[in-house]
Design a protein around this motif. Structure first.
Motif, PDB file in Angstrom:
ATOM      1  N   ALA A   1      -5.065 -17.092 -12.746  1.00  0.00           N
ATOM      2  CA  ALA A   1      -5.114 -16.230 -14.209  1.00  0.00           C
ATOM      3  C   ALA A   1      -5.893 -17.500 -15.340  1.00  0.00           C
ATOM      4  CB  ALA A   1      -3.945 -15.761 -14.799  1.00  0.00           C
ATOM      5  N   ILE A   2      -5.447 -18.506 -15.206  1.00  0.00           N
ATOM      6  CA  ILE A   2      -6.109 -19.741 -16.214  1.00  0.00           C
ATOM      7  C   ILE A   2      -7.475 -19.610 -15.837  1.00  0.00           C
ATOM      8  CG2 ILE A   2      -6.057 -21.986 -16.807  1.00  0.00           C
ATOM      9  CD1 ILE A   2      -3.780 -20.672 -18.104  1.00  0.00           C
ATOM     10  N   VAL A   3      -8.002 -19.839 -14.616  1.00  0.00           N
ATOM     11  CA  VAL A   3      -9.182 -20.104 -14.287  1.00  0.00           C
ATOM     12  C   VAL A   3     -10.132 -19.026 -14.820  1.00  0.00           C
ATOM     13  CG1 VAL A   3     -10.818 -20.270 -12.184  1.00  0.00           C
ATOM     14  CG2 VAL A   3      -8.604 -21.636 -12.360  1.00  0.00           C
ATOM     15  N   VAL A   4      -9.803 -17.690 -14.727  1.00  0.00           N
ATOM     16  CA  VAL A   4     -10.520 -16.672 -15.107  1.00  0.00           C
ATOM     17  C   VAL A   4     -10.292 -16.140 -16.360  1.00  0.00           C
ATOM     18  CG1 VAL A   4     -10.722 -15.780 -12.877  1.00  0.00           C
ATOM     19  CG2 VAL A   4      -8.907 -14.724 -14.403  1.00  0.00           C
ATOM     20  N   GLY A   5      -9.210 -16.938 -17.367  1.00  0.00           N
ATOM     21  CA  GLY A   5      -8.982 -17.036 -18.674  1.00  0.00           C
ATOM     22  C   GLY A   5      -8.518 -15.596 -19.121  1.00  0.00           C
ATOM     23  N   MET A   6      -7.514 -15.281 -18.182  1.00  0.00           N
ATOM     24  CA  MET A   6      -6.579 -14.065 -18.220  1.00  0.00           C
ATOM     25  C   MET A   6      -5.244 -14.113 -18.675  1.00  0.00           C
ATOM     26  SD  MET A   6      -6.389 -10.461 -17.790  1.00  0.00           S
ATOM     27  CE  MET A   6      -7.958 -10.462 -16.885  1.00  0.00           C
ATOM     28  N   PRO A   7      -4.968 -13.665 -19.970  1.00  0.00           N
ATOM     29  CA  PRO A   7      -3.556 -13.488 -20.718  1.00  0.00           C
ATOM     30  C   PRO A   7      -2.665 -13.000 -19.729  1.00  0.00           C
ATOM     31  CG  PRO A   7      -5.161 -12.298 -22.195  1.00  0.00           C
ATOM     32  CD  PRO A   7      -5.959 -12.632 -20.738  1.00  0.00           C
ATOM     33  N   MET A   8      -1.573 -13.574 -19.788  1.00  0.00           N
ATOM     34  CA  MET A   8      -0.326 -13.243 -18.876  1.00  0.00           C
ATOM     35  C   MET A   8       0.942 -12.745 -19.717  1.00  0.00           C
ATOM     36  SD  MET A   8      -0.726 -16.654 -16.440  1.00  0.00           S
ATOM     37  CE  MET A   8      -1.332 -17.455 -17.568  1.00  0.00           C
TER      38      MET A   8
END
Length: 156
Positions: free
Chosen positions: A69-76
């Motif tokens: 998620a961090i690598v693609v910039g996705m909020p969690m």
């Protein structure tokens, strides 16, 4: 979905699956018709995370999922259940600032209203804009770490 594809329908062409009516109630299928896609078997999580329709990621906070998620910039939205997940959730919500906590898990039940409110917050609100900006900054840091001469490259 096949690697590099952002079209989940292509996955279905390659992997024929059982009829949805065998797996899900008809009322669910009617309510969601034309609004989403249900994949009945395994799919690469990274392909879901990079899909243009994905706006937030509900996660149990296993480390690999968080890194993806961090690598693609996705909020969690964090729903940590046990073991290291709780520590990982704290890292994402408090230290790194890349996630929001779904609080219902502490009571043993996350209500649909809480999930809806948090998803709306991530997508629509000022707090969500700030969250997305923090996640984008973490994405840039991850990209820098993975570059030749970056910290991950050097550590490896």
């Amino acid at each position: 979905m096949p690697a590099g594809s952002d079209d989940p329908e292509k996955y279905l062409e390659v992997h024929p699956e059982p009829e949805l009516v065998v797996l899900l109630p008809q009322v669910f299928l009617e309510r969601t018709k034309g609004r989403g896609l249900v994949v009945k078997s395994w799919v690469l999580q990274m392909n879901v995370l990079i899909h243009r329709a994905t706006g937030a990621f509900v996660t149990h906070c296993r480390w690999n999922s968080l890194l993806e998620a961090i690598v693609v910039g996705m909020p969690m939205l964090c729903l940590s259940l046990d073991t290291e997940q709780k520590m990982n959730k704290l890292s994402m919500t408090e230290d790194i600032g890349a996630a929001l906590e779904l609080e219902g898990y502490t009571k043993g039940f996350v209500k649909a209203g809480e999930v809806e409110a948090k998803v709306r917050l991530v997508i629509e609100g000022e707090e969500g804009r700030q969250l997305r900006a923090r996640v984008a900054a973490r994405k840039e840091e991850a990209e820098a770490a993975l570059q030749e001469e970056g910290s991950s490259w050097a550590a490896f």
